[in-house]
Write a protein that holds these residues in place. Structure first.
Motif, PDB file in Angstrom:
ATOM      1  N   LEU A 199      -3.455  -3.674  -1.477  1.00 53.01           N
ATOM      2  CA  LEU A 199      -2.174  -3.571  -0.873  1.00 53.01           C
ATOM      3  C   LEU A 199      -1.395  -4.777  -1.733  1.00 53.01           C
ATOM      4  O   LEU A 199      -0.168  -4.610  -2.041  1.00 53.01           O
ATOM      5  CB  LEU A 199      -2.183  -3.737   0.454  1.00 53.01           C
ATOM      6  CG  LEU A 199      -2.503  -2.454   1.275  1.00 53.01           C
ATOM      7  CD1 LEU A 199      -2.499  -2.696   2.780  1.00 53.01           C
ATOM      8  CD2 LEU A 199      -1.583  -1.415   0.825  1.00 53.01           C
ATOM      9  N   PHE A 219      -0.054   5.116  -4.951  1.00 56.98           N
ATOM     10  CA  PHE A 219      -0.562   4.210  -4.014  1.00 56.98           C
ATOM     11  C   PHE A 219       0.330   3.210  -3.670  1.00 56.98           C
ATOM     12  O   PHE A 219       0.374   2.855  -2.552  1.00 56.98           O
ATOM     13  CB  PHE A 219      -1.802   3.451  -4.741  1.00 56.98           C
ATOM     14  CG  PHE A 219      -2.491   2.524  -3.943  1.00 56.98           C
ATOM     15  CD1 PHE A 219      -3.608   3.018  -2.900  1.00 56.98           C
ATOM     16  CD2 PHE A 219      -2.316   1.287  -3.848  1.00 56.98           C
ATOM     17  CE1 PHE A 219      -4.172   2.075  -2.037  1.00 56.98           C
ATOM     18  CE2 PHE A 219      -2.864   0.173  -2.971  1.00 56.98           C
ATOM     19  CZ  PHE A 219      -4.033   0.891  -2.064  1.00 56.98           C
ATOM     20  N   ASN A 221       3.684   3.586  -3.400  1.00 59.32           N
ATOM     21  CA  ASN A 221       4.865   4.190  -2.800  1.00 59.32           C
ATOM     22  C   ASN A 221       6.122   3.837  -3.908  1.00 59.32           C
ATOM     23  O   ASN A 221       7.199   3.855  -3.195  1.00 59.32           O
ATOM     24  CB  ASN A 221       5.188   3.762  -1.584  1.00 59.32           C
ATOM     25  CG  ASN A 221       3.795   3.987  -0.549  1.00 59.32           C
ATOM     26  OD1 ASN A 221       3.383   4.936  -0.629  1.00 59.32           O
ATOM     27  ND2 ASN A 221       3.746   3.113   0.284  1.00 59.32           N
TER      28      ASN A 221
END
Ligand SMILES: *[C@@H]1O[C@H](CO)[C@@H](O)[C@H](O)[C@H]1NC(C)=O
Ligand SMILES: *[C@@H]1O[C@H](CO)[C@@H](O)[C@H](O)[C@H]1NC(C)=O
Length: 234
Positions: A199, A219, A221
């Protein structure tokens, strides 16, 4: 003689540089009314040079689209004559500019050498040099490279390794930061330099195939804010 001939050849035939101009305004900290607003570090400017090949038209077009897609809350684009930092990266790298800006914001503006340290398993930013996937130099180091005789005498080798050697020989870059695991090679493409997408990523490298780009953009966005249209498929 061979060496002298190789340099202009390398510069003219294999690579050209696309520049992106990028200025970071103060990072916005979330604050609630009962707490004092945290003082932001001063804004800074960063020049990003993306190394690409003359015939990679589609990749350059693609990169412009990708970076234009993101709405930047922390950054604006500008052109100036002097920057706080200069970054070198490649056209097979996806950079998350806001995360990069947040990471650079509290760091020294002088004598800084930042990136992903090679060898892969090294966690010591002084052992040995920052990978060409994306390294940042503070402006004073860029000026030093331009003026010093050391680079002139050491021009043969991989560009990232050479930069590390110049700085070591010149006893430069006392501030070094290796940002692992936020910078890495795409999963399963390069041994211990690779790991799964995470992330808090800043840079993913070795995006050679469109499927790999698609995976990364999904992944993170990246295309979420793009409105559907009959003119393209997402
Ligand atoms: C660079 O090389 C030249 C010729 O080989 C030499 O005279 C000079 O001292 C070298 N400079 C440095 C900074 O090493
Ligand atoms: C992308 O969006 C999904 C759904 O909103 C969220 O769970 C995920 O954490 C987001 N990914 C990133 C990298 O922000």
């Amino acid at each position: 003689m061979l060496r002298l001939r190789l340099i202009p050849y390398t510069l003219t035939i294999s690579a050209i540089i696309v520049f992106m101009f990028f200025i970071v305004s103060s990072i916005k900290y979330t604050s609630n009314p009962t707490t004092k607003i945290q003082a932001s570090p001063p804004p800074f400017t960063l020049l990003i040079g993306i190394l690409t090949r003359p015939d990679s038209y589609d990749r350059r077009h693609f990169l412009r689209l990708i970076y234009a897609t993101r709405t930047q809350s922390t950054a604006t684009f500008t052109i100036t004559v002097k920057y706080d930092y200069v970054m070198k990266t490649d056209d097979d790298v996806y950079l998350r500019l806001e995360q990069l800006a947040t990471s650079l914001s509290p760091l020294p503006r002088q004598d800084l050498y930042y990136g992903f340290v090679i060898p892969c398993q090294s966690m010591n930013p002084f052992v040995h040099y920052m990978s060409g996937m994306g390294f940042v130099l503070s402006w004073d180091l860029v000026e030093w490279i331009g003026a010093s005789l050391i680079p002139l005498n050491h021009t043969v080798g991989p560009e990232d390794k050479l930069v590390g050697e110049w700085l070591n020989r010149g006893n430069k870059a006392k501030n070094r930061v290796s940002n692992k695991p936020a910078m890495y090679d795409y999963p399963r493409t390069n041994g211990r330099c690779s790991h799964d997408l995470v992330l808090d990523t800043i840079a993913v490298h070795r995006l050679k195939r469109w499927e790999q780009w698609l995976d990364v953009l999904t992944f993170f966005n990246v295309t979420n804010q793009v409105k559907p249209s009959t003119l393209y498929t997402l």
